[in-house]
Write a protein that holds these residues in place. Structure first.
Motif, PDB file in Angstrom:
ATOM      1  N   GLN A   1      -5.535  -0.399  -4.834  1.00 25.76           N
ATOM      2  CA  GLN A   1      -4.138  -0.823  -5.202  1.00 25.76           C
ATOM      3  C   GLN A   1      -4.106  -1.467  -6.377  1.00 25.76           C
ATOM      4  O   GLN A   1      -3.861  -2.576  -6.538  1.00 25.76           O
TER       5      GLN A   1
ATOM      6  N   LYS B   1      -5.150   4.158  -5.944  1.00 24.67           N
ATOM      7  CA  LYS B   1      -4.298   3.744  -4.614  1.00 24.67           C
ATOM      8  C   LYS B   1      -5.035   2.949  -3.655  1.00 24.67           C
ATOM      9  O   LYS B   1      -4.717   2.155  -2.899  1.00 24.67           O
TER      10      LYS B   1
ATOM     11  N   ARG C   1       0.994  -1.297   0.031  1.00 26.44           N
ATOM     12  CA  ARG C   1      -0.106   0.039   0.064  1.00 26.44           C
ATOM     13  C   ARG C   1       0.909   1.189   0.185  1.00 26.44           C
ATOM     14  O   ARG C   1       0.387   2.313  -0.291  1.00 26.44           O
TER      15      ARG C   1
END
Lengths: 113, 113
Positions: free
Chosen positions: B70, B67, B28
């Motif tokens: 991911q 993000k 992450r």
């Protein structure tokens, strides 16, 4: 600018022998990387240099592997006591300081028989 | 160890259509993401990189980054037979992208004339 040069292009060696590969990066690039790629896989990071300093080395890298970059110009990758599992394409890449402009060489294909 | 997952394919897309290539990553904390193209028997070449959430466009190529999920993708518009290659997704091996990259296995893309 002739790009990243690697020598030799192909290497066939007997198991147990030592081999050495050479990489000449793009002249203005201060970062140099070594990768290994086998069929059907992406390149696997081995190690990298900033100028003459070796700053990172893969935890997966056997002690039989060693790399140098004297004077911060060309680099050599040596494999001692080669094994059949070392058969792969060994790729060198170079980049400028920020690492975003990777240029790969054509690679050295190693076959261990 | 950081992992990058890609569907190995082959992904077959008709000429002129949009090719969508996907990649997920395990860390992450990864901050930058790279897409490389590799023709059979050749070295990888950088297509583009992205480090901000959202889309980044470069010609017929668009990288998309999420993000939170991911997830990073590459879209190729108006696909051409010359786009047939393996597309590799990569994230920084440890620190920033300048320290080396962890690559996925790649997605083999075939553009059908």
């Amino acid at each position: 600018d002739t790009g990243v040069s690697q020598d030799p292009r192909h290497k066939i060696t007997k198991r147990g022998q030592n081999v050495t590969f050479r990489c000449d990066p793009i002249s203005e690039h201060n970062r140099l990387y070594w990768y290994r790629q086998t069929l059907g896989q992406g390149p696997e990071f081995l190690t990298y240099f900033q100028n003459e300093a070796q700053l990172e080395k893969s935890r997966l890298l056997s002690d039989r592997f060693s790399a140098e970059r004297p004077k911060g110009s060309f680099s050599t990758l040596e494999i001692q006591r080669t094994e059949q599992g070392d058969s792969a394409m060994y790729l060198c890449a170079s980049s400028s300081w920020d690492g975003y402009g990777y240029t790969f060489g054509s690679g050295t294909r190693l076959t261990v028989v | 160890q950081k992992e990058v997952e890609q569907n190995s394919g082959p992904l077959s897309v008709p000429e002129g259509a949009i090719a969508s290539l996907n990649c997920t990553y395990s860390d992450r904390g990864s901050q930058s993401f790279f897409w490389y193209r590799q023709y059979s028997g050749k070295s990888p070449e950088l297509i583009m990189f992205i480090y901000s959430n959202g889309d980044k466009e470069d010609g017929r190529f668009t990288a998309q980054l999420n993000k939170a999920s991911q997830y990073v993708s590459l879209l190729i518009r108006d696909s051409q037979p010359s786009d047939s290659a393996t597309y590799l997704c990569a994230v920084p091996y440890s620190g920033g992208g300048a320290d080396g990259l962890t690559f996925g296995k790649g997605t083999h893309l075939i553009i059908q004339p």
